[in-house]
Write a protein that holds these residues in place. Structure first.
Motif, PDB file in Angstrom:
ATOM      1  N   UNK A  79       0.670  -1.150  -0.016  1.00  0.00           N
ATOM      2  CA  UNK A  79      -0.017  -0.183   0.013  1.00  0.00           C
ATOM      3  C   UNK A  79       0.943   1.272  -0.031  1.00  0.00           C
ATOM      4  N   UNK A  80       0.660   2.091  -1.045  1.00  0.00           N
ATOM      5  CA  UNK A  80       1.456   3.239  -1.050  1.00  0.00           C
ATOM      6  C   UNK A  80       0.795   4.740  -0.853  1.00  0.00           C
ATOM      7  N   UNK A  81      -0.694   4.719  -0.914  1.00  0.00           N
ATOM      8  CA  UNK A  81      -1.640   5.790  -1.055  1.00  0.00           C
ATOM      9  C   UNK A  81      -1.789   6.661   0.257  1.00  0.00           C
ATOM     10  N   UNK A  82      -0.613   7.024   0.963  1.00  0.00           N
ATOM     11  CA  UNK A  82      -0.729   7.688   2.165  1.00  0.00           C
ATOM     12  C   UNK A  82      -0.967   9.064   2.422  1.00  0.00           C
ATOM     13  N   UNK A  83      -1.602   9.890   1.356  1.00  0.00           N
ATOM     14  CA  UNK A  83      -2.032  11.247   1.615  1.00  0.00           C
ATOM     15  C   UNK A  83      -3.473  11.310   2.618  1.00  0.00           C
ATOM     16  N   UNK A  84      -3.377  12.079   3.396  1.00  0.00           N
ATOM     17  CA  UNK A  84      -4.333  12.175   4.251  1.00  0.00           C
ATOM     18  C   UNK A  84      -5.758  12.939   3.467  1.00  0.00           C
ATOM     19  N   UNK A  85      -6.911  12.667   3.795  1.00  0.00           N
ATOM     20  CA  UNK A  85      -8.148  13.124   3.272  1.00  0.00           C
ATOM     21  C   UNK A  85      -8.725  14.511   3.744  1.00  0.00           C
ATOM     22  N   UNK A  86      -7.669  15.437   3.569  1.00  0.00           N
ATOM     23  CA  UNK A  86      -8.021  16.700   4.432  1.00  0.00           C
ATOM     24  C   UNK A  86      -9.164  17.234   3.734  1.00  0.00           C
ATOM     25  N   UNK A  87      -9.498  17.142   2.537  1.00  0.00           N
ATOM     26  CA  UNK A  87     -10.726  17.524   2.046  1.00  0.00           C
ATOM     27  C   UNK A  87     -12.138  17.088   2.491  1.00  0.00           C
ATOM     28  N   UNK A  88     -12.003  15.749   2.825  1.00  0.00           N
ATOM     29  CA  UNK A  88     -13.295  15.178   3.347  1.00  0.00           C
ATOM     30  C   UNK A  88     -13.287  15.732   4.877  1.00  0.00           C
ATOM     31  N   UNK A  89     -12.143  15.641   5.804  1.00  0.00           N
ATOM     32  CA  UNK A  89     -12.292  16.021   6.934  1.00  0.00           C
ATOM     33  C   UNK A  89     -12.930  17.428   7.165  1.00  0.00           C
ATOM     34  N   UNK A  90     -12.325  18.347   6.260  1.00  0.00           N
ATOM     35  CA  UNK A  90     -12.822  19.756   6.393  1.00  0.00           C
ATOM     36  C   UNK A  90     -14.206  20.123   5.906  1.00  0.00           C
ATOM     37  N   UNK A  91     -14.676  19.194   5.101  1.00  0.00           N
ATOM     38  CA  UNK A  91     -16.161  19.150   4.504  1.00  0.00           C
ATOM     39  C   UNK A  91     -16.973  18.634   5.739  1.00  0.00           C
ATOM     40  N   UNK A  92     -16.450  17.707   6.145  1.00  0.00           N
ATOM     41  CA  UNK A  92     -17.280  17.177   7.675  1.00  0.00           C
ATOM     42  C   UNK A  92     -17.436  18.144   8.783  1.00  0.00           C
ATOM     43  N   UNK A  93     -16.090  18.958   8.957  1.00  0.00           N
ATOM     44  CA  UNK A  93     -16.251  19.939  10.041  1.00  0.00           C
ATOM     45  C   UNK A  93     -17.246  21.111   9.486  1.00  0.00           C
ATOM     46  N   UNK A 108     -10.736  24.328  14.673  1.00  0.00           N
ATOM     47  CA  UNK A 108     -10.308  22.985  13.913  1.00  0.00           C
ATOM     48  C   UNK A 108     -10.003  23.485  12.357  1.00  0.00           C
ATOM     49  N   UNK A 109     -11.028  24.238  11.684  1.00  0.00           N
ATOM     50  CA  UNK A 109     -10.800  24.723  10.375  1.00  0.00           C
ATOM     51  C   UNK A 109      -9.405  25.458  10.298  1.00  0.00           C
ATOM     52  N   UNK A 110      -9.211  26.253  11.150  1.00  0.00           N
ATOM     53  CA  UNK A 110      -7.930  26.998  11.342  1.00  0.00           C
ATOM     54  C   UNK A 110      -6.727  26.059  11.463  1.00  0.00           C
ATOM     55  N   UNK A 111      -6.774  25.013  12.055  1.00  0.00           N
ATOM     56  CA  UNK A 111      -5.673  23.973  12.127  1.00  0.00           C
ATOM     57  C   UNK A 111      -5.147  23.379  11.156  1.00  0.00           C
ATOM     58  N   UNK A 112      -6.308  22.951  10.274  1.00  0.00           N
ATOM     59  CA  UNK A 112      -6.208  22.199   8.882  1.00  0.00           C
ATOM     60  C   UNK A 112      -6.471  22.970   7.633  1.00  0.00           C
ATOM     61  N   UNK A 113      -5.342  23.442   7.083  1.00  0.00           N
ATOM     62  CA  UNK A 113      -5.484  23.946   5.883  1.00  0.00           C
ATOM     63  C   UNK A 113      -5.968  22.987   4.725  1.00  0.00           C
ATOM     64  N   UNK A 114      -6.628  23.363   3.871  1.00  0.00           N
ATOM     65  CA  UNK A 114      -6.936  22.568   2.807  1.00  0.00           C
ATOM     66  C   UNK A 114      -5.888  21.920   2.006  1.00  0.00           C
ATOM     67  N   UNK A 115      -4.840  22.843   1.861  1.00  0.00           N
ATOM     68  CA  UNK A 115      -3.661  22.512   1.114  1.00  0.00           C
ATOM     69  C   UNK A 115      -2.965  21.010   1.782  1.00  0.00           C
ATOM     70  N   UNK A 116      -3.096  20.796   3.231  1.00  0.00           N
ATOM     71  CA  UNK A 116      -2.165  19.879   3.798  1.00  0.00           C
ATOM     72  C   UNK A 116      -2.589  18.584   3.544  1.00  0.00           C
ATOM     73  N   UNK A 117      -1.590  17.857   2.774  1.00  0.00           N
ATOM     74  CA  UNK A 117      -1.854  16.480   2.238  1.00  0.00           C
ATOM     75  C   UNK A 117      -1.078  15.395   3.152  1.00  0.00           C
ATOM     76  N   UNK A 118      -0.091  15.822   3.922  1.00  0.00           N
ATOM     77  CA  UNK A 118       0.546  14.609   4.592  1.00  0.00           C
ATOM     78  C   UNK A 118       0.548  14.902   6.130  1.00  0.00           C
TER      79      UNK A 118
END
Length: 339
Positions: free
Chosen positions: A80-94, A214-224
């Motif tokens: 398994x190699x797809x280790x990017x985090x789903x920031x967009x999904x998390x942000x939409x949920x919040x 929380x939304x301030x903590x996690x910018x949409x651009x963060x993928x790792x």
């Protein structure tokens, strides 16, 4: 509006089941539960839907690609190699959540009764941006910092290193090698040990968050996943806006130190993806109880027979026990109680 409970999930339905069951049994008040899933294969999510019809499940953009890799890996294919985090999904949920949101993960479960309505009302009244529900079992991290008390809550003042924000941020992010230089001069602790006090401002999960914080903590651009950025952004927030922090009077959640979604350790031949595949399959067949040993974690002796029956050299019981020792050591070195 009901309190939104968001559960971040990835390929461990046997823990997700425990998490959701514990929410039902322990949390009081009006709430909704949304699972934010990033790769749990469909057969397992279908069973979760069957057991918890009121729970909504949202999928990440990379869901199908990650499921394909997980299933290929379990079958003996490429790692398994797809280790990017789903920031967009998390942000939409919040973004779609209540003003105070409860953030959990699939391997976190609630251990005692707790009134969400009373806690979130107090947070809004007092401008509390974070209430920790878990802090690693070590209450000494709050000694000398406890302040006002609320309904089953205790406010605290984070004890951060002295100095202006620009300097603290510089060292925290190791900009211009500031932390590396100061550490070599023995002026600041190494890596995570310098970062630890800043976790008074942040928690990856097991916490109630003000939504905008929380939304301030996690910018949409963060993928790792690199939480030092969340620590720096939390520091930035608290220097510019009224902010208070709290913890529950007692820990009301626990997490696992015997499994992981992705972690491996050099020198330990243990494939955590193969391991989770066999546990997932056993759970789907109804071969073990998701609440075994609750409120403590599963016992290795209870899950061990699953590995023995699988007879897969990628994840033997003996190597799992070695893996557990390494995993616990990482957290124990930071003062977390892992037993």
């Amino acid at each position: 509006m009901p309190v939104t409970i968001l559960v971040k999930s990835f390929n461990r339905p046997y823990y997700l089941d425990r998490c959701l069951r514990s929410i039902q049994e322990c949390l009081r008040g009006e709430y909704e539960v949304v699972v934010l899933d990033d790769g749990t294969p469909p057969a397992y999510l279908d069973e979760i839907r069957r057991r918890y019809p009121a729970v909504r499940i949202e999928l990440s953009e990379a869901y199908e690609a990650k499921v394909a890799q997980i299933e290929a890996h379990a079958a003996g294919g490429p790692a398994f190699s797809l280790r990017n985090i789903p920031t967009k999904l998390w942000r939409k949920g919040v973004e779609q959540a209540s003003a105070v949101v409860c953030m959990l993960e699939d391997d976190i479960w609630v251990t005692r009764p707790f009134d969400l309505d009373a806690a979130t009302a107090y947070m809004r009244e007092r401008q509390i941006v974070l209430t920790k529900m878990y802090w690693g079992g070590d209450p000494s991290s709050f000694e000398g910092k406890l302040a006002e008390a609320g309904p089953d809550l205790r406010e605290y003042r984070p004890a951060l290193p002295k100095g202006p924000e620009w300097f603290t941020r510089l060292v925290l992010l190791n900009q211009f090698k500031a932390h590396s230089i100061l550490h070599r001069l023995r002026l600041v602790p190494e890596g995570i040990y310098y970062q630890l006090p800043f976790y008074g401002l942040y928690s990856v999960a097991s916490a109630l968050f003000d939504r905008e914080f929380w939304l301030h903590l996690w910018p949409a651009t963060q993928q790792r996943a690199d939480e030092v950025h969340q620590l720096a952004r939390a520091l930035n927030w608290t220097k510019r806006r009224p902010s208070r922090f709290a913890k529950t009077e007692q820990e009301i959640t626990q997490t696992s130190f015997i499994t992981s979604a992705t972690n491996g350790f050099p020198g330990v031949e243990f494939d955590v993806f193969a391991f989770n595949h066999y546990l997932n399959q056993a759970w789907l067949r109804g071969e073990f109880d998701a609440m075994q040993a609750y409120p403590r974690d599963f016992t290795p002796e209870y899950l061990g027979p699953v590995l023995d029956r699988a007879a897969d050299p990628r994840c033997t019981f003996a190597n799992w026990l070695r893996w557990i020792e390494h995993f616990k050591q990482v957290y124990a070195s930071m003062g977390v109680v892992v037993e």
